[in-house]
Design an enzyme around this catalytic site. Structure first.
Site, short mmCIF file in Angstrom:
data_model
loop_
_atom_site.label_atom_id
_atom_site.label_comp_id
_atom_site.label_asym_id
_atom_site.label_seq_id
_atom_site.Cartn_x
_atom_site.Cartn_y
_atom_site.Cartn_z
N PRO A 141 37.71 41.23 46.46
CA PRO A 141 36.45 41.01 45.74
C PRO A 141 36.16 42.06 44.68
O PRO A 141 35.56 41.77 43.65
CB PRO A 141 35.39 41.03 46.86
CG PRO A 141 36.13 40.60 48.08
CD PRO A 141 37.51 41.16 47.93
N GLU A 370 47.39 36.33 37.96
CA GLU A 370 48.66 37.03 37.67
C GLU A 370 48.54 37.89 36.40
O GLU A 370 49.49 38.05 35.65
CB GLU A 370 49.85 36.07 37.52
CG GLU A 370 49.87 34.87 38.42
CD GLU A 370 49.86 35.18 39.90
OE1 GLU A 370 49.73 36.35 40.26
OE2 GLU A 370 49.97 34.23 40.69
N GLY A 371 47.34 38.41 36.15
CA GLY A 371 47.12 39.28 35.01
C GLY A 371 46.35 38.59 33.91
O GLY A 371 46.78 37.57 33.37
#
Length: 391
Positions: A141, A370-371
């Protein structure tokens, strides 16, 4: 890119000439699966926020789960072949390609790369068949782009590890049988194979999503989850472990995003050729043709980039910065293509009768996980300047 319904050739660069007969055959098999099993149902699955679990063993039979891995029941296909499969699956829906990525590029790769022989033999064959579903619990989170700040802790007590913490946006966690959980220890970040029926493990699906509705993302809580030492991935130490898996997933996105863009473009092109306005089809107007040409250019360039990076990966030469190049460019351009495709559909484009806006919504997630764009921009910034600007 295949021919469209009117017969015109969309593969202006003749990119098919860069693919081998085996690669074209694989593409045909996955494309047929998507056409038969995904496209007729995806609008309803998306509207109902339903992930079709019945597809999982079918994807196993298709040979796309962990298909880039060798041994242990995996297909051992090339990086380019994996990319082709990702492209075709995401032409169906990002949620389906995401499942294949979570299963193969993340969970299975973690076990295959960092696991013991016992772990590989125990889990990988059934995961390749789609009999066991895995998830990859890294994001938290308060720790998304900066996994080094993860708060989940694993404390060793004799031959047992006790895990406490929380994870967020974990794909398939509520239907998975095992989770690859990354946690901070006194010896750095470590990975653990955690059966999801372990006491204290709770996965709760995230509702209210405007994107990736035909998929499952979850919150996970870990409350004194106890696993044996044999659950630890013995060869994973530090962030190198999860990052290696993330790079596999990022590579698949380079291809997959172009599949979504291609499908949106083809929907728009077919519509423009049939939709009559002011006594001629939309496709006969200059502004429409400009939009279609701009979409085609970016799809062809993005696909050429994916093929090039795939060949480099198969040669063992692909770098993380090059993966960031592909992920940043292709996600960004795919969203632009899908949004432009929607404009050609007019008001009809906001319905699930057509794919572009569904793809655009999904790609907002693909662009983020993933970025993010920002992370990949900074990776490339460091590559070209030598200066790290993350902090």
């Amino acid at each position: 890119m295949a021919e469209n319904s009117a017969g015109e050739n969309n593969d202006v660069l003749d990119l098919d000439a860069l693919l081998s007969p085996d690669e074209l055959q694989l593409r045909g098999s996955v494309r047929a699966f998507v056409q038969e099993r995904i496209k007729p149902n995806i609008a309803q699955w998306f509207e109902d926020a339903h992930f079709p679990l019945e597809l999982v063993p079918e994807l196993g039979k298709l040979g796309v789960l962990g298909m880039h891995l060798k041994g242990y029941g995996c297909s051992g296909r090339s990086a380019v072949e994996y990319g082709i499969a990702a492209m075709e699956l995401e032409a169906g829906d990002s949620g389906i390609r995401t499942f294949v990525s979570v299963q193969g590029s993340l969970a299975m790769t973690a076990i295959h790369t960092w696991g013991s022989e016992e772990q590989k033999n125990t889990y990988l064959p059934s995961m390749a068949r789609g009999e066991t579903i895995g998830c990859f619990a890294l994001t938290e989170p308060t720790a998304g782009s900066d996994p080094s700040s993860m708060a989940t802790r694993a404390v060793r007590e004799g031959d047992t590890w006790v895990l406490n913490g929380a994870k967020r946006w974990i794909g398939l966690a509520s239907v998975a049988q095992l989770a690859i959980v990354w946690a901070m220890t006194d010896d750095g970040v470590r990975g653990f194979v955690v059966p999801t029926d372990t006491p204290g493990f709770l996965a709760t699906p995230i509702s209210g999503k405007l994107s990736m509705r035909a998929s499952i993302q979850c919150d996970i809580t870990l409350d004194n989850v106890r696993v044996p030492e044999t659950a630890r991935l013995p060869f994973a130490k530090g962030l190198r472990g999860p990052f290696a898996c993330l790079n596999e997933a990022r590579y698949g996105i380079i291809w997959g995003s172009m599949g979504a863009a291609r499908d949106a473009y083809q929907d728009a092109l077919a519509y423009a050729q049939k939709r009559m306005q002011f006594d001629k089809p939309l496709a006969a107007y200059q502004l429409s043709q400009e939009k279609l040409v701009n979409m085609m250019l970016e799809i062809q360039k993005g696909t050429l980039l994916a093929i090039h990076l795939g060949r480099m990966k198969d040669a063992g030469k692909l770098t993380p910065a090059q993966i960031s190049f592909g992920k940043l460019n292709n996600c960004r351009e795919a969203i632009a293509v899908c949004r432009e495709a929607r404009t050609l559909l007019g008001g009809n484009g906001i319905t699930l009768d057509y794919s572009p806006l569904r793809h655009a919504n999904n790609l907002e997630s693909v662009r983020t996980y993933e970025g993010t764009d920002e992370v990949h921009t900074l990776i490339l910034g460091k590559e070209i300047t030598g200066e790290a600007a993350f902090r």
